[in-house]
Write an enzyme that holds these catalytic residues in place. Structure first.
Site, PDB file in Angstrom:
ATOM      1  N   GLY A 216       0.841  -1.193   0.082  1.00  0.00           N
ATOM      2  CA  GLY A 216       0.050  -0.113   0.241  1.00  0.00           C
ATOM      3  C   GLY A 216       1.058   1.174   0.053  1.00  0.00           C
ATOM      4  N   ASP A 259       6.936  -5.928  14.897  1.00  0.00           N
ATOM      5  CA  ASP A 259       5.840  -5.379  15.171  1.00  0.00           C
ATOM      6  C   ASP A 259       5.949  -4.051  15.956  1.00  0.00           C
ATOM      7  OD1 ASP A 259       3.311  -4.559  16.514  1.00  0.00           O
ATOM      8  OD2 ASP A 259       2.453  -6.909  16.268  1.00  0.00           O
ATOM      9  N   ASN A 286       4.152   5.166   9.125  1.00  0.00           N
ATOM     10  CA  ASN A 286       2.968   4.964   8.093  1.00  0.00           C
ATOM     11  C   ASN A 286       2.084   3.754   8.684  1.00  0.00           C
ATOM     12  OD1 ASN A 286       1.597   4.508   5.328  1.00  0.00           O
ATOM     13  ND2 ASN A 286       2.835   2.847   5.709  1.00  0.00           N
ATOM     14  N   ALA A 287       2.701   2.945   9.404  1.00  0.00           N
ATOM     15  CA  ALA A 287       1.969   1.692   9.677  1.00  0.00           C
ATOM     16  C   ALA A 287       0.675   2.233  10.434  1.00  0.00           C
ATOM     17  CB  ALA A 287       2.762   0.773  10.853  1.00  0.00           C
ATOM     18  N   ASN A 297     -21.333   0.256  19.170  1.00  0.00           N
ATOM     19  CA  ASN A 297     -20.852  -1.132  19.112  1.00  0.00           C
ATOM     20  C   ASN A 297     -19.210  -1.484  19.300  1.00  0.00           C
ATOM     21  OD1 ASN A 297     -23.619  -1.728  18.748  1.00  0.00           O
ATOM     22  ND2 ASN A 297     -23.332  -1.349  16.273  1.00  0.00           N
ATOM     23  N   ASN A 345     -15.408  10.517  11.250  1.00  0.00           N
ATOM     24  CA  ASN A 345     -16.147   9.818  10.140  1.00  0.00           C
ATOM     25  C   ASN A 345     -16.945   8.644  10.969  1.00  0.00           C
ATOM     26  OD1 ASN A 345     -16.743   8.618   7.914  1.00  0.00           O
ATOM     27  ND2 ASN A 345     -14.861   7.419   7.451  1.00  0.00           N
ATOM     28  N   TYR A 351     -10.224   5.135  15.133  1.00  0.00           N
ATOM     29  CA  TYR A 351      -9.591   5.493  14.057  1.00  0.00           C
ATOM     30  C   TYR A 351      -9.296   7.136  14.077  1.00  0.00           C
ATOM     31  CZ  TYR A 351      -7.367   5.698   9.271  1.00  0.00           C
ATOM     32  OH  TYR A 351      -6.635   5.908   8.378  1.00  0.00           O
ATOM     33  N   LYS A 355      -5.980   9.266  14.451  1.00  0.00           N
ATOM     34  CA  LYS A 355      -5.339  10.217  13.592  1.00  0.00           C
ATOM     35  C   LYS A 355      -5.398  11.755  13.981  1.00  0.00           C
ATOM     36  CE  LYS A 355      -4.253   6.839  10.777  1.00  0.00           C
ATOM     37  NZ  LYS A 355      -2.864   6.538  10.338  1.00  0.00           N
TER      38      LYS A 355
HETATM   39  P1  NAI Z   1      -2.387  -0.987   4.626  1.00  0.00           P
HETATM   40  O1  NAI Z   1      -3.369  -1.773   5.492  1.00  0.00           O
HETATM   41  O2  NAI Z   1      -2.528  -1.334   3.038  1.00  0.00           O
HETATM   42  O3  NAI Z   1      -1.099  -1.244   5.050  1.00  0.00           O
HETATM   43  C1  NAI Z   1      -0.504  -0.867   6.244  1.00  0.00           C
HETATM   44  C2  NAI Z   1       0.612  -1.687   6.690  1.00  0.00           C
HETATM   45  O4  NAI Z   1       1.020  -1.555   7.964  1.00  0.00           O
HETATM   46  C3  NAI Z   1       0.568  -3.060   6.288  1.00  0.00           C
HETATM   47  O5  NAI Z   1       1.792  -3.692   5.599  1.00  0.00           O
HETATM   48  C4  NAI Z   1       0.658  -3.663   7.756  1.00  0.00           C
HETATM   49  O6  NAI Z   1       1.005  -4.835   7.854  1.00  0.00           O
HETATM   50  C5  NAI Z   1       1.401  -2.814   8.450  1.00  0.00           C
HETATM   51  N1  NAI Z   1       1.094  -2.889   9.882  1.00  0.00           N
HETATM   52  C6  NAI Z   1       0.088  -2.810  10.547  1.00  0.00           C
HETATM   53  N2  NAI Z   1       0.110  -3.011  12.084  1.00  0.00           N
HETATM   54  C7  NAI Z   1       1.625  -2.978  11.983  1.00  0.00           C
HETATM   55  C8  NAI Z   1       2.315  -3.183  13.249  1.00  0.00           C
HETATM   56  N3  NAI Z   1       1.819  -3.271  14.353  1.00  0.00           N
HETATM   57  N4  NAI Z   1       3.611  -3.068  13.182  1.00  0.00           N
HETATM   58  C9  NAI Z   1       4.246  -2.992  11.937  1.00  0.00           C
HETATM   59  N5  NAI Z   1       3.508  -2.701  10.850  1.00  0.00           N
HETATM   60  C10 NAI Z   1       2.037  -2.764  10.722  1.00  0.00           C
HETATM   61  O7  NAI Z   1      -2.932   0.567   4.702  1.00  0.00           O
HETATM   62  P2  NAI Z   1      -2.660   1.962   3.622  1.00  0.00           P
HETATM   63  O8  NAI Z   1      -3.920   2.131   3.150  1.00  0.00           O
HETATM   64  O9  NAI Z   1      -1.398   1.758   2.996  1.00  0.00           O
HETATM   65  O10 NAI Z   1      -2.436   2.878   4.845  1.00  0.00           O
HETATM   66  C11 NAI Z   1      -1.061   3.281   5.110  1.00  0.00           C
HETATM   67  C12 NAI Z   1      -1.232   4.459   6.109  1.00  0.00           C
HETATM   68  O11 NAI Z   1      -2.100   5.539   5.620  1.00  0.00           O
HETATM   69  C13 NAI Z   1      -2.086   4.115   7.404  1.00  0.00           C
HETATM   70  O12 NAI Z   1      -1.556   4.900   8.644  1.00  0.00           O
HETATM   71  C14 NAI Z   1      -3.564   4.444   7.230  1.00  0.00           C
HETATM   72  O13 NAI Z   1      -4.385   4.830   8.300  1.00  0.00           O
HETATM   73  C15 NAI Z   1      -3.344   5.982   6.384  1.00  0.00           C
HETATM   74  N6  NAI Z   1      -4.414   6.278   5.739  1.00  0.00           N
HETATM   75  C16 NAI Z   1      -4.701   5.541   4.474  1.00  0.00           C
HETATM   76  C17 NAI Z   1      -5.646   6.133   3.753  1.00  0.00           C
HETATM   77  C18 NAI Z   1      -6.306   5.342   2.577  1.00  0.00           C
HETATM   78  O14 NAI Z   1      -7.066   5.840   1.726  1.00  0.00           O
HETATM   79  N7  NAI Z   1      -5.641   4.054   2.218  1.00  0.00           N
HETATM   80  C19 NAI Z   1      -6.520   7.294   4.048  1.00  0.00           C
HETATM   81  C20 NAI Z   1      -5.910   7.795   5.208  1.00  0.00           C
HETATM   82  C21 NAI Z   1      -5.015   7.437   5.907  1.00  0.00           C
END
Ligand code: NAI
Length: 445
Positions: A216, A259, A286-287, A297, A345, A351, A355
């Site tokens: 991602g 982790d 970013n995680a 709920n 939201n 969340y 954030k």
């Molecule tokens: P994703 O779910 O595709 O990737 C997140 C990554 O973080 C995964 O590879 C996961 O294994 C890793 N991760 C989760 N928990 C972890 C931990 N405890 N230790 C180490 N790694 C961990 O998410 P995405 O969509 O790429 O989002 C990345 C960031 O951007 C997140 O913080 C998300 O909240 C934020 N974000 C994403 C949006 C979107 O539209 N996709 C919108 C707004 C914010």
């Protein structure tokens, strides 16, 4: 055959229906690979101050075809409006007289940028004049067509218009790297850390750790930082194993399976750096995870795990890193917030809390890191096309995707470009801010 929304509105009947009913008609946004040049010409520079001349000459240095009048031009790529000396709301009118006619001639993917002073004056007329610019630029962003963006740079009173953080922000907003940012402002409150020797490799010799990098947005950030010259450590949970290893091989990064919520994650990162004889120039938190439920709920588990991953783990890691000798003087910290944190939201109380907490964290950390030449800032993505948003039910997803001025979702690359910009030298002047990458999502400011 499956036809998606964009294909439909670009077909003959789709175009007709969209025109009659006002359905959104998104434009393909040119990205950096489509337009690597820093400026889309010709450039119209408006303004009457001494700062205007300096900005115009900077744009000429970047090979801009700079004009002071737009009448003779059929098409315009970029408009820069320098408003650094306005002292009364009546001052802006004469400066922008040419703007409506010029705005009609914008090319696809055009850029409008204003430079004005931060809204920090104690004089009511001066502050009114400055504050008005924000409403103005946000409106231009809403009226812009064909992928044109409009953003503002707010410069504190004691900062020169030519300070490196102003020039860095100008270059970023004018480039195709900011394709999904519109209707936003960025405040420059310090001179900045200088300009890169090579704009094409702005992160040369920098070492940066990205968490959650196996897929991602995190994977896009890691690839973009690498493109921009950094040595990158990519961290993700042990369960992400092969994806992390594959990415490490692909971009030449160092994989770290960990982790971030484990008690001693900070110490383990320090050990990892020690083992490799590395000092970090930046970290990208970013995680992140979602565990959505309406608040009525919401289980304790869902609340706790989201708060732990999205903010508490970051705070613990920062404390250890800041106490260690493993971070450089001009350290850059960038954390991922979200428009859900800006506006709230439904279904995401946990969340949104986490954030919004990220924004509070960087606001406090910014000045602390600034004392040692570093920065802390956040990026708040809106709707980005990823696995996470791919799980939203189709109709709801389509509504979220179109609810912004650019009428489309952003790409992980758009967030990555912004993170890379905030990791660069000129970012030294942005203290504790949250920059939205959301196409001017309708929620929040
Ligand atoms: P994703 O779910 O595709 O990737 C997140 C990554 O973080 C995964 O590879 C996961 O294994 C890793 N991760 C989760 N928990 C972890 C931990 N405890 N230790 C180490 N790694 C961990 O998410 P995405 O969509 O790429 O989002 C990345 C960031 O951007 C997140 O913080 C998300 O909240 C934020 N974000 C994403 C949006 C979107 O539209 N996709 C919108 C707004 C914010």
């Amino acid at each position: 055959m499956k036809i998606d929304y964009t294909t439909f509105v670009r077909s003959g009947p789709g175009k007709f229906i969209a025109g009659k009913t006002g359905l959104p008609q998104p434009t393909d946004l040119p990205r950096y690979t489509d337009r690597p040049q820093p400026i889309l010409g010709p450039v119209l520079v408006l303004g009457t101050s001494g700062g205007t001349e300096k900005i115009a000459s900077q744009l000429v240095d970047w090979d801009g075809d700079v004009r002071r009048h737009g009448d003779e031009l059929d098409k315009i790529g970029t408009i820069v409006v320098v408003l650094d000396e306005i002292e009364n709301p009546t001052d802006i009118g004469p400066i922008i007289r040419q703007l409506p006619a010029a705005f009609k001639k914008m090319k696809t993917g055009g850029r409008v940028v204003t430079l004005s002073r931060s809204v920090t004056s104690e004089d009511p007329a001066i502050n009114a004049a400055r504050s008005g610019v924000e409403g103005f630029i946000r409106t231009l962003a809403k009226e812009a067509r064909k992928g044109t963006t409009a953003n503002g740079i707010l410069i504190d009173d004691d900062i020169e218009v030519t300070a490196s953080s102003v020039i860095g922000a100008l270059r970023f907003f004018l480039s195709a790297k900011s394709a999904f940012i519109t209707g936003q402002t960025l405040r420059v409150s310090a001179d900045g850390g200088g300009l890169p020797t090579l704009w094409e490799q702005p992160l040369a010799c920098k070492t940066i750790l990205v968490t959650g990098a196996a897929r991602g947005i995190g994977a896009a950030i890691a690839a973009t930082l690498t493109r921009d010259g950094a040595k990158v450590l990519i961290l993700d949970v042990p369960g992400s194993g092969s994806a992390l290893a594959d990415l490490a091989n692909e971009i030449g990064a160092i994989p770290v399976q960990m982790d971030i919520t484990t008690e001693n994650a900070g110490e383990r990162i320090v050990d990892e750096l020690d083992k490799r004889n590395l000092v970090l120039d930046g970290i990208v938190h970013n995680a992140g995870i979602t565990r959505d439920k309406y608040f009525v709920n919401m289980s304790d588990d869902r609340w706790d795990v989201v708060v732990d991953v999205n903010i508490a783990a970051q705070l613990r890691i920062n404390d250890i890193l800041l106490e260690s000798d493993k971070i450089g003087d001009d350290f850059r910290l960038v954390s991922l917030a979200s428009t859900s944190g800006v506006a709230g939201n439904a279904g995401q109380a946990n969340y949104a809390y986490s954030k919004s907490a990220v924004m509070g964290m960087v606001a406090a950390l910014g000045p602390i890191l600034a004392e040692r030449g570093g920065t802390a800032n956040a990026v708040a993505p809106g709707f980005i096309e990823t696995e996470m948003t791919g799980k939203i039910p189709p109709v709801q997803r389509e509504i979220f995707r179109r609810s912004n001025s650019l009428k489309q979702g952003g790409l992980p690359l758009d967030v990555a470009e912004t993170v890379s910009f905030l990791c660069g030298l000129p970012a030294g002047g942005y203290v504790g801010q949250t920059l939205r990458v959301c196409g001017q999502n309708l929620v929040g400011r």
